[in-house]
Design a protein around this motif. Structure first.
Motif, short mmCIF file in Angstrom:
data_model
loop_
_atom_site.label_atom_id
_atom_site.label_comp_id
_atom_site.label_asym_id
_atom_site.label_seq_id
_atom_site.Cartn_x
_atom_site.Cartn_y
_atom_site.Cartn_z
N THR A 100 0.54 -1.30 -0.01
CA THR A 100 0.02 0.14 -0.20
C THR A 100 0.77 1.01 -0.55
O THR A 100 0.17 2.51 -0.65
CB THR A 100 -1.56 0.03 1.23
N ILE B 153 -10.83 1.23 -0.18
CA ILE B 153 -10.24 0.85 0.42
C ILE B 153 -11.12 -0.44 0.88
O ILE B 153 -12.30 0.65 1.49
CB ILE B 153 -9.79 1.19 1.71
N THR C 129 -7.43 -3.59 7.51
CA THR C 129 -8.23 -2.97 6.69
C THR C 129 -7.87 -1.01 7.30
O THR C 129 -8.04 -0.32 6.36
CB THR C 129 -9.58 -3.47 6.37
N LEU D 52 -4.53 -0.03 6.76
CA LEU D 52 -4.36 0.29 5.28
C LEU D 52 -5.15 1.57 4.96
O LEU D 52 -4.69 2.75 3.95
CB LEU D 52 -5.18 -0.31 4.35
N CYS E 100 -3.86 5.77 3.50
CA CYS E 100 -3.66 6.42 2.36
C CYS E 100 -4.00 7.21 2.65
O CYS E 100 -3.63 8.12 1.77
CB CYS E 100 -4.62 5.50 1.47
N SER F 154 -9.35 9.14 1.51
CA SER F 154 -9.40 7.81 0.89
C SER F 154 -10.79 6.96 1.78
O SER F 154 -11.32 8.14 2.81
CB SER F 154 -8.44 7.17 1.99
N LEU G 226 -13.13 4.71 3.07
CA LEU G 226 -13.29 2.54 3.43
C LEU G 226 -14.62 2.68 3.02
O LEU G 226 -15.62 2.94 3.81
CB LEU G 226 -13.08 3.03 5.15
N THR H 92 -8.20 -1.26 -3.11
CA THR H 92 -7.22 -2.39 -2.85
C THR H 92 -8.47 -2.70 -1.43
O THR H 92 -9.53 -1.66 -1.76
CB THR H 92 -5.85 -1.37 -1.72
N SER H 93 -8.08 -3.77 -1.05
CA SER H 93 -8.96 -3.90 0.06
C SER H 93 -7.87 -5.27 1.74
O SER H 93 -7.06 -5.30 1.30
CB SER H 93 -9.87 -5.75 -0.25
#
Ligand code: SF4
Length: 418
Positions: free
Chosen positions: A300, A313, A322, A325, A329, A335, A337, A378-379
């Motif tokens: 990441t 994400i 998670t 991450l 970011c 970002s 989620l 991403t995940s």
């Protein structure tokens, strides 16, 4: 049931585009951390080298679905969520699995409703010895080898932390657990480690500095006890038990932060005891960090200077790895989620989870209207690829790219273009 190419997770958790990306990376045969660039016309999607299901999560899902298939006549329970992803947990519930504890740790199935004929799957992050004892009192022998092999999905990397904690405890170290006190894995690690050592749970750098201040004599005992009330083993005496420490972590914490916690404590030991025999006062425990967490976080970070407009994400809102991450970011770009593509209301509006306020919020004008657009998707380690796939398809749709455009997407290594 059909399983993916790894014969571990059900096929319907795979995503065709995401699988193409994975196949491309295997064929590219490079160990580089550089992201994959997926170009759908003027839409550029960057996907990190590592994302999604880790080894421990795949293994846990495989064990849960295999149990349902192979033991249909037995009642199957889960001690609590098997991993932190609502899609997977809900599917297991739909297939008849009941959760003995809810996500907040509240008992849902009374002990006297369980019997020795039942199966109680232990989740990937493990469980506490107290919960195991309760299962044993209900007749479920969680300690047998057969049970461990088939129904205990505790990730081997989590067990490794417990084992190392035990060894260090026997050597006389107090175990500092870098983790979130209420997280199931931290509770489990605390419970197991307490059998062999004094323990203290430390959330972050700030708390590590408080422990360091006590070690160096810059914090009063009363202040220390107030700061760490309820976060240590029974009978913890800071003056005695902070003479020799070893740091292990909840495996999904920021690995960098765990190393920083160790560095802060080591420095405090140096100030207090000098440089001779520093390892005696602060053990080297780098070997307990989970490779998957490290890989996902490093991959990441490798995205951050890609010039992306934003990051999406995908993952569960109670998933610790998670949220880290997102932290990585959000230092650099907007970002979001999201649990799944349904949270994307339109090209103008998105519902997302704010990791700081721990609540859902709405953002408007989140997606650039003009092309070219470059974004990151991403995940987390507990997120099925299909959810990422659906997010990608929905976004492509906002730029009028359909299934044929996605199928014709160009794949390349981002490093070769930059
Ligand atoms: S993140 Fe690491 S420790 Fe946690 S389940 Fe995955 S592989 Fe295991």
């Amino acid at each position: 049931m059909a399983y993916s190419q790894f014969d571990r997770v059900p096929n319907h958790y795979a995503g065709p585009i995401i699988q193409q990306v994975k196949d491309f990376r295997v064929a590219a045969g490079k160990r580089s951390l550089s992201p994959t660039l997926l170009e759908i016309g003027q839409l550029q999607v960057l996907i990190p080298r590592h994302f999604g299901f880790c080894f421990g999560v795949e293994r846990a899902i495989h064990m849960a679905f295999s149990t349902l298939e192979q033991q249909p006549e037995r009642r199957t329970f889960l001690v609590s969520e098997i991993i932190h992803n609502p899609l997977v947990n809900n599917e297991l519930k739909e297939r008849g699995i009941e959760f003995i504890y809810d996500a907040a740790g509240k008992r849902q199935v009374p002990a006297d409703e369980l019997s020795g004929d039942d199966i109680a799957l232990i989740p990937a992050f493990g469980t506490t010895l107290q919960i195991e004892e309760s299962l044993q009192q209900s007749g479920i022998d969680t300690s047998s080898e057969e049970y461990r092999e088939n129904y205990d999905t505790t990730c081997p990397f989590v067990s490794k932390v417990w084992k190392r904690g035990e060894e260090l405890g026997r050597e006389g170290y107090t175990i500092i657990i870098h983790g979130k006190y209420k997280h199931e894995e931290t509770q489990a690690t605390h419970s197991h480690t307490m059998q062999h050592a004094k323990t203290l749970v430390v959330l972050d750098r700030d708390e590590a500095h408080k422990v360091a201040a006590f070690i160096t004599g810059d914090m009063a005992l009363a202040d220390f006890e107030c700061a760490f009330a309820g976060k240590s083993s029974v009978g913890f005496e800071p003056a005695r038990d902070l003479e020799r420490v070893a740091v292990v972590n909840q495996t999904t914490m920021l690995a960098e932060e765990t190393q920083e916690v160790t560095r802060i404590l080591r420095e405090a030991m140096r100030v207090r005891y000098g440089t001779d025999d520093l390892d005696h006062h602060c053990a080297d425990t780098n070997d307990t960090l989970c490779y998957a967490t490290n890989q996902n976080q490093n991959a990441t970070r490798a995205l951050l200077d890609s010039g992306a407009d934003l990051a999406l994400i995908v993952g569960g809102y109670n998933s610790s790895n998670t949220s880290h991450l997102v932290e990585i970011c959000s230092d650099v770009m907007p970002s979001y989620l999201i649990a799944n593509a349904d949270e994307i209301v339109s090209a103008e509006q998105i519902r997302h989870f704010d990791i700081h306020t721990r609540s859902m919020v709405q953002a408007r004008d989140w997606l650039p209207g003009a092309v070219p657009v470059r974004l990151i998707i991403t995940s987390g380690a507990s997120c099925p690829d299909i959810l990422m796939n659906q997010v990608l398809e929905k976004i492509a749709g906002f730029y009028d790219y359909g299934a044929a455009d996605i199928a014709a997407a160009q794949l390349s290594l981002f490093e070769e273009l930059s």
